[in-house]
Write a protein that holds these residues in place. Structure first.
Motif, short mmCIF file in Angstrom:
data_model
loop_
_atom_site.label_atom_id
_atom_site.label_comp_id
_atom_site.label_asym_id
_atom_site.label_seq_id
_atom_site.Cartn_x
_atom_site.Cartn_y
_atom_site.Cartn_z
N ARG A 63 1.57 7.91 -2.94
CA ARG A 63 2.36 6.92 -2.21
C ARG A 63 3.35 6.21 -3.13
O ARG A 63 3.00 5.80 -4.22
CB ARG A 63 1.45 5.84 -1.62
N GLY A 64 4.57 6.09 -2.63
CA GLY A 64 5.60 5.39 -3.39
C GLY A 64 6.18 6.24 -4.50
O GLY A 64 7.15 5.87 -5.13
N THR A 106 -3.21 7.11 -3.93
CA THR A 106 -2.31 6.02 -4.35
C THR A 106 -1.28 6.53 -5.35
O THR A 106 -0.22 5.93 -5.50
CB THR A 106 -3.08 4.84 -4.98
N ASP A 107 -1.60 7.63 -6.05
CA ASP A 107 -0.59 8.20 -6.95
C ASP A 107 0.53 8.89 -6.18
O ASP A 107 1.63 9.06 -6.69
CB ASP A 107 -1.24 9.24 -7.89
N MET A 116 0.93 9.14 5.39
CA MET A 116 0.72 8.24 4.26
C MET A 116 -0.76 7.92 4.04
O MET A 116 -1.12 7.24 3.08
CB MET A 116 1.43 6.90 4.50
N ASP A 135 -8.01 7.24 -4.55
CA ASP A 135 -7.32 6.91 -5.79
C ASP A 135 -6.18 7.89 -6.06
O ASP A 135 -5.08 7.50 -6.46
CB ASP A 135 -8.34 6.93 -6.94
N ARG A 163 0.84 -1.20 0.00
CA ARG A 163 0.00 0.00 0.00
C ARG A 163 0.88 1.25 0.00
O ARG A 163 0.60 2.22 -0.69
CB ARG A 163 -0.90 0.03 1.23
N ALA A 164 1.97 1.20 0.79
CA ALA A 164 2.86 2.36 0.88
C ALA A 164 3.55 2.64 -0.45
O ALA A 164 4.11 3.71 -0.65
CB ALA A 164 3.89 2.15 1.98
N LYS A 165 3.54 1.66 -1.36
CA LYS A 165 4.14 1.88 -2.67
C LYS A 165 3.14 2.47 -3.66
O LYS A 165 3.48 2.73 -4.81
CB LYS A 165 4.66 0.55 -3.23
N GLY A 166 1.89 2.60 -3.23
CA GLY A 166 0.87 3.17 -4.11
C GLY A 166 0.18 2.13 -4.98
O GLY A 166 -0.54 2.48 -5.91
#
Ligand SMILES: Nc1ncnc2c1ncn2[C@@H]1O[C@H](COP(=O)(O)OP(=O)(O)OP(=O)(O)O)[C@@H](O)[C@H]1O
Ligand SMILES: [Mg+2]
Lengths: 319, 328
Positions: B90-91, B87-88, B56, B84, A222-225
């Protein structure tokens, strides 16, 4: 891996020996015997005929000698003659094994195709009303004795609307004996098995998915998106399936031994059907052969479980 | 000084249960500037991890909830993004690495799969290109035999190696901010130093700002540009690293510094702050540190102090922080 499999196969030999010895002696300890089941009780000189037949079939010899004879024959590929059906055991069991194989594969396919998606679907919305509803329905399906479904399916889909055959493992007509014909006859029995048995997998899948979903590496994903559908499909399911494939191996072994009651209800000439008939006729050679086959299937199922486990879990390696 | 990449304002993250409301994060303010290393310190349970997970937006579900506040990343409030859109981020713009390198990597996926996944998610890139980039990134974080390691599974690597893989994975999209929650606690000492060096190198080479959560004041002394001290869900002191060690102003910070074992010290027993952290489900009215504070006055029990700037860039949550030389 190959070495491991060979070692495991050799390791089965003592197990098979022990199982066949046990069944052989148990079988002969039960009251009555094959000869009594065979002869017409109104025949005059019963005792003489019985003795004659016993001598003919070697049934008067001491049990260890009888077992030894059986074993030597089996090792030569000779499973003997069926007392009840008057044909070589091999010829009786060959088609039965084929029928059961088709039924087992079909049933297991339905079980997995129903159970796993339902379990995943539930794990995506745990403890919700929908989840509880599905769990309750599953529990009810699981609790209903499964022959109820067989009777139900036969009534509706073979009698009321005669879409499917209700009897036999093959039919008549131009397609008779083809794979398609076999599958067609196995459909209703397979569905009746799967209707109950898939609930074991949905429950199991749900639990395994929820267990994995709590793991640190899912949080990492999840932390990676990574998006939720991918997280469940890839990161969660690929771990959750590890215990499932183990179960699959065990189940396949059991199913290949034949589904006794289902085959009986559908008059489906598989291993279960043949075994039950043989037991009621005290058809010793057939009982011994089905015992051996069943034991081999279960042991092979365990081996398949271990192999599948290594396939889906890179941490497991066999040398 | 440059603009803050990250500004957290009055962040509150609570756990809602039927019979209790746990105030894990209770009004946190935090600024991190580009390329800065900020250390977040404080006793166990003071809300460091929950603060970072809130940034996060990965607070444990379903009980955890961010109830108020702002989290501005380059001026954009992350709390206003859809899931949504988040999520763009994160990471890609913010990455996080965790304490346990043993459990933080997926055991059934290869190292390469787990690294390229980030690139394929956030960058327009072909698979081959992504794998090449993964190998380069592993080499960059000091993994020997990187071309082979990409095809291996986490269980084949040591703890230190796994943490390097985690760092490579977190940095591969060159985020503006990296959050590391006790990244070295589970590693042995020599590996710890290497991993810390590596994180500093990341900052130097990519200009990534770093929030480093740690229990270890030695790590703080070595790494921090600025230090944020947390207590009971709040920031109690925030200043540059030199000031923190030379002129700590909050009695809690002084207590923490006194509890560092020092080599010159002859005393056998280690100092520890008396008392225990208050229950996050029932914080007191006044100062949350009052019942453990050697300087507590009646005022402290009655009214809660606010976080005040006592000197430029030095913020303290204590009624007496600038009232002459108080000493513990
Ligand atoms: N899932 C949860 N449900 C309820 N309370 C929680 C949960 N997770 C954390 N908490 C509470 O939130 C508070 C802050 O926890 P957090 O994990 O942020 O502490 P921490 O500063 O990271 O501590 P540590 O140094 O031990 O990692 C604690 O009081 C903890 O008990
Ligand atoms: Mg923590």
């Amino acid at each position: 891996m190959a070495g491991y499999v060979v070692r495991r196969l050799f390791g089965m030999i003592p197990m098979l020996f022990a199982i066949t010895v046990f069944v052989f002696f148990m079988m002969h300890m039960a009251p009555g015997n094959a000869i009594e089941a065979m002869i017409n009780p109104r025949i005059k000189d019963i005792a003489a005929l019985k003795h004659q037949l016993e001598v003919q079939n070697g049934l008067n010899l001491p049990l260890p000698v009888q077992y030894w004879r059986w074993l030597v024959n089996v090792l030569h590929g000779n499973f003997g003659w069926s007392f009840g059906q008057h044909e070589p055991v091999i010829e009786l069991l060959g088609p039965a094994m084929y029928n059961t194989l088709i039924l087992a594969v079909l049933a297991e396919a339905f079980i997995l195709l129903l159970g796993i998606p339902i379990g995943i679907w539930q794990a995506r919305r745990p403890y919700s009303k929908l989840d509880y509803t599905v769990s309750t329905v599953s529990f009810v399906l699981f609790s209903v004795p499964f022959f109820v479904f067989a009777v139900f399916l036969i009534y509706f889909f073979a009698i009321r609307w005669p879409v499917f055959p209700a009897q036999n493992a093959t039919g008549t007509g131009p397609l008779a004996g083809t794979l398609l014909d076999h599958v067609w006859h196995a459909l209703l029995p397979a569905i009746s098995i799967a209707l109950t048995a898939h609930t074991v997998y949905s429950r199991y899948t749900r639990g395994a998915m929820l267990d994995v979903a709590r793991q640190d590496y899912v949080r990492t994903a999840r932390a990676k998106g990574i998006r939720e559908p991918v997280i469940y499909r890839k990161h969660v399911f690929r771990n959750a399936r590890i215990p499932l494939v183990t179960q699959l191996g065990f189940d396949l072994g059991g199913l290949l031994g034949g589904a006794v009651i289902t085959e009986g209800l559908f008059s489906y000439q598989g291993m279960g059907y043949v075994t039950i008939t043989a037991v009621s006729q005290r058809d010793y050679p057939v009982i011994m052969a089905t015992t051996l086959i069943f034991a081999v299937c279960v042991l092979l199922g365990n081996l398949v479980a271990d192999i599948l486990n290594a396939v889906v879990d890179p941490r497991i390696r066999y040398q | 000084m440059s603009e803050a990449v990250l500004s957290v304002r009055n962040l509150r993250t609570y756990f809602m249960y039927k019979d209790a409301e746990v105030h894990a994060v209770d009004g946190v303010d935090l600024d991190v500037r580009a390329g800065e290393i900020v250390c977040l310190v404080g006793e166990s349970g003071c809300g460091k991890s929950m603060t970072s997970l809130s940034i996060m937006r990965l607070v444990p579900q379903p009980a955890g909830r961010i109830v108020s506040g702002k989290i501005l990343l380059d001026g954009v409030d992350l709390l206003r993004l859809s899931e949504d859109e988040m999520t763009d981020v994160r990471g890609n713009q913010i990455s996080m690495i965790f304490q346990e390198p043993m459990t933080a990597l997926n055991p059934v996926l290869t190292v390469g799969d787990q690294i390229t996944e980030v690139l394929l998610r956030h960058r327009r890139m072909r698979k081959r290109e992504a794998w090449q980039r993964a190998v380069e990134m592993l080499e960059f974080v000091g993994v020997a035999r990187a071309a082979q390691i990409v095809h291996e599974y986490p269980h084949q690597l040591s703890g230190g190696m796994r943490q390097r893989v985690m760092i490579a994975m977190a940095m591969v999209c060159e985020p503006k901010l990296l959050i590391a929650d006790e990244p070295t606690t589970a590693l042995d000492v020599t590996i710890q130093a290497q991993v810390l060096d590596l994180m500093r190198k990341m900052r130097d080479d990519f200009g990534t700002a770093l929030i480093l959560i740690t229990h270890d004041l030695g790590v703080v002394a070595e790494m921090a540009d600025r230090v944020v001290v947390m207590y009971a869900g709040q920031v109690v002191e925030s200043t540059d690293a030199d000031t923190l060690f030379e002129e700590p102003s909050h009695p809690y910070t002084r207590g923490l510094l006194r509890s560092i074992p020092s080599l010159s010290d002859d005393t056998e027993t280690l100092y520890s702050i008396p008392g225990t952290v208050p229950d996050a489900a029932a914080f007191p009215e006044g100062c949350r540190f009052a019942d453990r504070c050697p300087l507590a006055q009646p005022e402290c029990l009655a009214t809660a102090p606010v976080l005040r700037e006592v000197r430029p860039g030095h913020w303290v949550r204590c009624h007496f922080a600038d009232k002459g030389s108080v000493s513990v």
